[in-house]
Design a protein around this motif. Structure first.
Motif, PDB file in Angstrom:
ATOM      1  N   GLY A 176       0.792  -1.222   0.000  1.00  0.00           N
ATOM      2  CA  GLY A 176       0.000   0.000   0.000  1.00  0.00           C
ATOM      3  C   GLY A 176       0.824   1.272   0.000  1.00  0.00           C
ATOM      4  O   GLY A 176       0.270   2.369   0.163  1.00  0.00           O
ATOM      5  N   TRP A 178       2.525   2.992  -2.370  1.00  0.00           N
ATOM      6  CA  TRP A 178       2.290   3.960  -3.448  1.00  0.00           C
ATOM      7  C   TRP A 178       1.028   4.779  -3.175  1.00  0.00           C
ATOM      8  O   TRP A 178       1.031   6.014  -3.274  1.00  0.00           O
ATOM      9  N   GLU A 179      -0.048   4.114  -2.846  1.00  0.00           N
ATOM     10  CA  GLU A 179      -1.308   4.804  -2.562  1.00  0.00           C
ATOM     11  C   GLU A 179      -1.171   5.716  -1.346  1.00  0.00           C
ATOM     12  O   GLU A 179      -1.692   6.835  -1.326  1.00  0.00           O
ATOM     13  N   ALA A 180      -0.439   5.248  -0.337  1.00  0.00           N
ATOM     14  CA  ALA A 180      -0.262   6.042   0.880  1.00  0.00           C
ATOM     15  C   ALA A 180       0.516   7.328   0.605  1.00  0.00           C
ATOM     16  O   ALA A 180       0.215   8.383   1.179  1.00  0.00           O
ATOM     17  N   GLY A 182       0.486   9.167  -2.047  1.00  0.00           N
ATOM     18  CA  GLY A 182      -0.437  10.142  -2.616  1.00  0.00           C
ATOM     19  C   GLY A 182      -1.324  10.758  -1.548  1.00  0.00           C
ATOM     20  O   GLY A 182      -1.596  11.968  -1.554  1.00  0.00           O
ATOM     21  N   LYS A 183      -1.772   9.936  -0.617  1.00  0.00           N
ATOM     22  CA  LYS A 183      -2.617  10.418   0.481  1.00  0.00           C
ATOM     23  C   LYS A 183      -1.838  11.360   1.386  1.00  0.00           C
ATOM     24  O   LYS A 183      -2.345  12.426   1.762  1.00  0.00           O
ATOM     25  N   GLU A 203       5.336   0.298  -7.688  1.00  0.00           N
ATOM     26  CA  GLU A 203       4.210   0.526  -8.600  1.00  0.00           C
ATOM     27  C   GLU A 203       4.583   0.200 -10.040  1.00  0.00           C
ATOM     28  O   GLU A 203       3.792  -0.406 -10.778  1.00  0.00           O
TER      29      GLU A 203
END
Length: 210
Positions: A176, A178-180, A182-183, A203
């Protein structure tokens, strides 16, 4: 008390004789066409004699039944006046190898007993021009380690921070990251280049099925 309580009060020029950690350099060189040019840049004053690196960054992975998790930290950085998401890291002491420095820093910042750390890769020679290689000669080696979570001594970790260190350590499922990133960016955090590059590599590997 948290990293959010820190803030810059003022900035001012620093005289050469007052600087403990850095110095400014004017380098004269010739370009590929033989023309003489100059370049302004910074250097660390802390690199140990005989060492070819300034410090280490640590990719520390917790082995859990639910999947691998990476050890990260939040730390306020005055040059940016922001909280930065980082991997554990630190400077190399005189006489230390990169591996020894990584073990020491990981123990100080996160608490794992040294004998519970198993090296996955002795050291990955990954030299970084720390933020901007055109500005600073700072470099480091990335050390990859895994922490045995079946060892009871790793269940209640207590860091050994220095008086001027205020570090919040946390873990995140590696898948997780990559998504984190961005957040976190949307929330106003700064993503350290080492964390961002690792997330991007994961990613890219996922997208290209490498």
């Amino acid at each position: 008390m948290s990293a959010k309580d820190a803030k810059v009060l003022k900035t001012e020029p620093l005289k050469e004789e007052q600087a403990k950690w850095t110095k400014l350099i004017l380098t004269t060189y010739t370009d590929p066409l033989g023309k003489e040019r100059t370049w302004e840049h910074a250097e660390r004053r802390t690199r140990p004699q005989g060492s070819d690196i300034d410090g280490v960054g640590i990719v520390a992975i917790l082995e859990k039944p639910t999947g691998p998790e990476i050890v990260l930290q939040k730390q306020y950085r005055p040059p940016l006046d922001k909280i930065v998401i980082e991997v554990p890291a630190g400077l190399v002491d005189a006489g230390e190898s990169a591996e020894q420095a990584a073990v020491r820093e990981l123990k100080e910042e996160t608490g794992p007993p040294v004998d519970c750390i198993v090296f996955l890769i002795d050291f990955l020679c990954c030299f970084w021009g720390e933020i901007d290689p055109g500005f600073c000669n700072t470099n480091l080696k990335m050390i990859h380690v895994t922490i045995d979570m079946d060892d009871s001594r790793n269940q209640d970790l207590k860091p050994e921070l220095e008086e001027n260190e205020f570090i919040e350590v946390f873990t995140l499922p590696l898948k997780g990251l990559w998504e984190a990133c961005g957040k976190w960016e949307k929330e106003g955090y700064v993503i350290d280049a080492r964390v961002g590059t690792l997330a991007e590599g994961i990613e890219i590997a996922r997208q290209w099925k490498l």
